[in-house]
Each structure stands twice: as C-alpha cells, then as structure tokens.
Write a protein that holds these residues in place. Structure first.
Motif, PDB file in Angstrom:
ATOM      1  N   MET A   1       0.991  -1.076   0.457  1.00 33.99           N
ATOM      2  CA  MET A   1      -0.006  -0.431  -0.191  1.00 33.99           C
ATOM      3  C   MET A   1       0.529   1.463  -0.248  1.00 33.99           C
ATOM      4  N   VAL A   2       2.546   1.560   0.138  1.00 38.92           N
ATOM      5  CA  VAL A   2       3.281   1.850  -0.291  1.00 38.92           C
ATOM      6  C   VAL A   2       2.643   3.027   1.184  1.00 38.92           C
ATOM      7  N   LYS A   3       2.693   2.955   2.216  1.00 36.80           N
ATOM      8  CA  LYS A   3       2.844   2.993   3.818  1.00 36.80           C
ATOM      9  C   LYS A   3       3.594   4.253   4.063  1.00 36.80           C
ATOM     10  N   ARG A   4       3.979   5.304   4.247  1.00 34.61           N
ATOM     11  CA  ARG A   4       5.383   6.020   5.468  1.00 34.61           C
ATOM     12  C   ARG A   4       5.291   5.159   6.174  1.00 34.61           C
ATOM     13  N   TRP A   5       4.402   4.641   7.304  1.00 35.83           N
ATOM     14  CA  TRP A   5       4.656   4.081   8.644  1.00 35.83           C
ATOM     15  C   TRP A   5       5.213   2.654   8.061  1.00 35.83           C
ATOM     16  N   SER A   6       5.619   2.519   6.827  1.00 30.36           N
ATOM     17  CA  SER A   6       5.801   0.948   6.052  1.00 30.36           C
ATOM     18  C   SER A   6       7.117   0.947   6.801  1.00 30.36           C
ATOM     19  N   LYS A   7       8.676   1.946   7.185  1.00 27.33           N
ATOM     20  CA  LYS A   7       9.503   1.402   6.854  1.00 27.33           C
ATOM     21  C   LYS A   7       9.335   1.644   8.441  1.00 27.33           C
ATOM     22  N   PHE A   8       8.872   2.162   9.952  1.00 28.69           N
ATOM     23  CA  PHE A   8       9.098   1.377  10.781  1.00 28.69           C
ATOM     24  C   PHE A   8       8.665   0.232  11.235  1.00 28.69           C
ATOM     25  N   VAL A   9       7.627  -0.587  10.405  1.00 27.86           N
ATOM     26  CA  VAL A   9       7.144  -1.910  10.604  1.00 27.86           C
ATOM     27  C   VAL A   9       8.204  -2.891  10.340  1.00 27.86           C
ATOM     28  N   ILE A  10       8.153  -2.409   8.746  1.00 23.21           N
ATOM     29  CA  ILE A  10       9.886  -3.062   8.572  1.00 23.21           C
ATOM     30  C   ILE A  10      11.099  -3.441   9.483  1.00 23.21           C
ATOM     31  N   LEU A  11      10.801  -1.987  10.582  1.00 22.58           N
ATOM     32  CA  LEU A  11      12.403  -2.251  11.030  1.00 22.58           C
ATOM     33  C   LEU A  11      12.234  -2.681  12.174  1.00 22.58           C
ATOM     34  N   LEU A  12      11.401  -2.656  12.843  1.00 24.35           N
ATOM     35  CA  LEU A  12      11.394  -3.524  13.777  1.00 24.35           C
ATOM     36  C   LEU A  12      10.933  -5.093  13.500  1.00 24.35           C
ATOM     37  N   PHE A  13      10.363  -5.656  12.221  1.00 21.28           N
ATOM     38  CA  PHE A  13      10.591  -6.811  11.583  1.00 21.28           C
ATOM     39  C   PHE A  13      11.900  -7.346  11.659  1.00 21.28           C
ATOM     40  N   MET A  14      13.111  -6.399  11.130  1.00 20.34           N
ATOM     41  CA  MET A  14      14.192  -6.865  10.689  1.00 20.34           C
ATOM     42  C   MET A  14      14.934  -6.982  12.216  1.00 20.34           C
ATOM     43  N   VAL A  15      14.508  -6.555  13.053  1.00 24.15           N
ATOM     44  CA  VAL A  15      15.564  -5.883  14.255  1.00 24.15           C
ATOM     45  C   VAL A  15      14.637  -7.739  15.327  1.00 24.15           C
ATOM     46  N   LEU A  16      13.888  -8.097  15.364  1.00 24.57           N
ATOM     47  CA  LEU A  16      13.358  -9.351  15.799  1.00 24.57           C
ATOM     48  C   LEU A  16      14.080  -9.913  14.655  1.00 24.57           C
ATOM     49  N   THR A  17      14.036 -10.047  13.715  1.00 20.44           N
ATOM     50  CA  THR A  17      14.066 -11.398  12.690  1.00 20.44           C
ATOM     51  C   THR A  17      15.980 -11.414  13.009  1.00 20.44           C
ATOM     52  N   LEU A  18      16.606 -10.811  13.736  1.00 18.57           N
ATOM     53  CA  LEU A  18      18.193 -10.611  14.061  1.00 18.57           C
ATOM     54  C   LEU A  18      18.357 -10.687  14.836  1.00 18.57           C
TER      55      LEU A  18
END
Length: 245
Positions: free
Chosen positions: A65-82
């Motif tokens: 949906m190209v939401k601007r808040w997507s970068k924060f959700v992505i960052l949280l996902f990647m932190v938990l993944t790592l």
C-alpha cells in the motif's frame, strides 16, 4: 491515496521479507541439524514465532500500500528477525551462521535504503492536503497533459522532482478515464515562449490530483524535456510551495 501502478521495488521488497522469514527458519533447521522440509519442525517454528509472522504480513501489506509508516514496521520486523538469528549464533558460536547473518544484514540495509528513497518519490507526496483551503498557486506554470486518446487536460503542478510530478487536473469539462491510468501520457509545459515535453504514466491519485512518473522514450535531440525545465526552475529558485505532506 490510490495507486494504479506500483514500482518493481514494491514487489521485490515483499519477496525479500517473505524470504527473510524463510531464511530464519532455515538457520534454525541448520542449527538443529534437522531437515527444513520437516513439517512438524516447520509447524513448531510458526507456532513459536507468531509475532514474527504477524510482523512480516503487516510489513508486506504496508509496503504493497506504500504507507510511510511501513519503514517503522519493517525495521521492527528486521530487528526481531536478526535477534532470533543472533540467538542461534550465540548458542553454538557457529561461524557459518555468523557469515549468513552478516549477508542478511547487508542485504537488509541496502533494501531499507532503497525503500526510504522510494517513499520520497513525488508520486506518493502530493504536496497538499484534502483539507487545504487555498485557491491560488505559488507558481502558475502553463501546463497540460495529453492522454493517449488525444484528450488534453490543463493541470497545476503541486509537487515535482527529477523523476515525476504531482498535479491537480482540471476535470470541469470531462472526467479522467480510469482506463487511461498506467498508460503513456504527454506532459507539456510552456515557459518563457519555450515548449517542454516529457512522457510519463499516471500511477497514483489523491483527491483531485494525480501522480505522474516519467518514462524513457526516444525523442528528437532538439526537443526540450522535463530535465531541461527542471534545471531552469531549480536554478531560478522555484521549489514546490505546497510540498509538505
């Protein structure tokens, strides 16, 4: 905002996040010495990592949906993944796992930068709000777009950069045909007795405005294009007055 055509980076990023989830599962399987095709093992991994799965789904949806808040959700996902991946490494101190994690971090960092650049694209930033109460534009460039069927609409530029524009289209006489979205159109501007033309595609809309992304086409070398127009107005200090959203 409504999107008619998405950039290839959108689909690449969604694929990357889904593969990142799968990548973490493969590292877990590698650490335990079991096959990644073990259905019992995979079911247990999903059950133990419900939050991670939820985050990857929310991230994929926000990117689509190209939401601007997507970068924060992505960052949280990647932190938990790592964190999960480093937990695997610290358990056995396996150098192979560390190398795999390093490459994952490197790829994630590059994709994250690309996504932040994509979010700054002018076709996602109209430069005005639906609640704005203004009638006069700061710069009144004489401009229009011509659809593939020859229909011409006068426009007002609200935001622009080197790769595209956002504009309000005068639909007082006729409405935009939804079938024209995603098809090539011609942007035509007149400035100081010179005509500038550029080809693009309408890829988004917001309120009564539309986002136009430029495309590469073969043109005569003598023709003036958007790059020439952009250079002129930039050097003279013209900037998008309402570019604040």
């Amino acid at each position: 905002m409504r999107l008619f055509k998405r950039s290839i980076i959108v689909y690449q990023y969604i694929a990357f996040m889904l593969l990142s989830y799968l990548y973490t599962y493969i590292l877990v399987s590698l650490d335990s010495g079991e096959s990644a095709f073990n259905l019992v093992k995979s079911s247990k991994f999903i059950a133990d990592n419900k939050i991670l799965l939820l985050l990857v789904l929310v991230s994929a949806m926000s990117v689509y949906m190209v939401k601007r808040w997507s970068k924060f959700v992505i960052l949280l996902f990647m932190v938990l993944t790592l964190l999960n991946e480093f937990n695997i490494f610290f358990y056995k101190l396996d150098k192979i796992v560390l190398v795999l994690i390093f490459f994952h971090v490197l790829i994630f960092f590059n994709y994250y930068l690309l996504w932040n650049i994509e979010l700054e694209d002018v076709v996602y930033r109209p430069g005005y709000s639906k609640h704005d109460c203004w009638k006069k534009f700061h710069y009144d460039f004489a401009s229009e777009i011509e659809l593939i069927n020859g229909v011409i609409f006068p426009i007002k530029l609200t935001n622009w950069d080197q790769r595209g524009i956002f504009c309000l289209i005068d639909e007082s006489e006729q409405k935009m045909d939804i079938r024209s979205m995603g098809l090539p159109v011609v942007l035509r501007l007149k400035f100081e007795n010179e005509i500038f033309e550029e080809y693009g595609k309408i890829v988004s809309s917001y309120g009564k405005g539309y986002g136009l992304k430029f495309i590469k086409v073969k043109k005569e070398k003598t023709s003036w294009g958007w790059r020439d127009f952009y250079t002129i107005i930039r050097d003279r200090g013209y900037t998008p007055y309402f570019a604040r959203t």
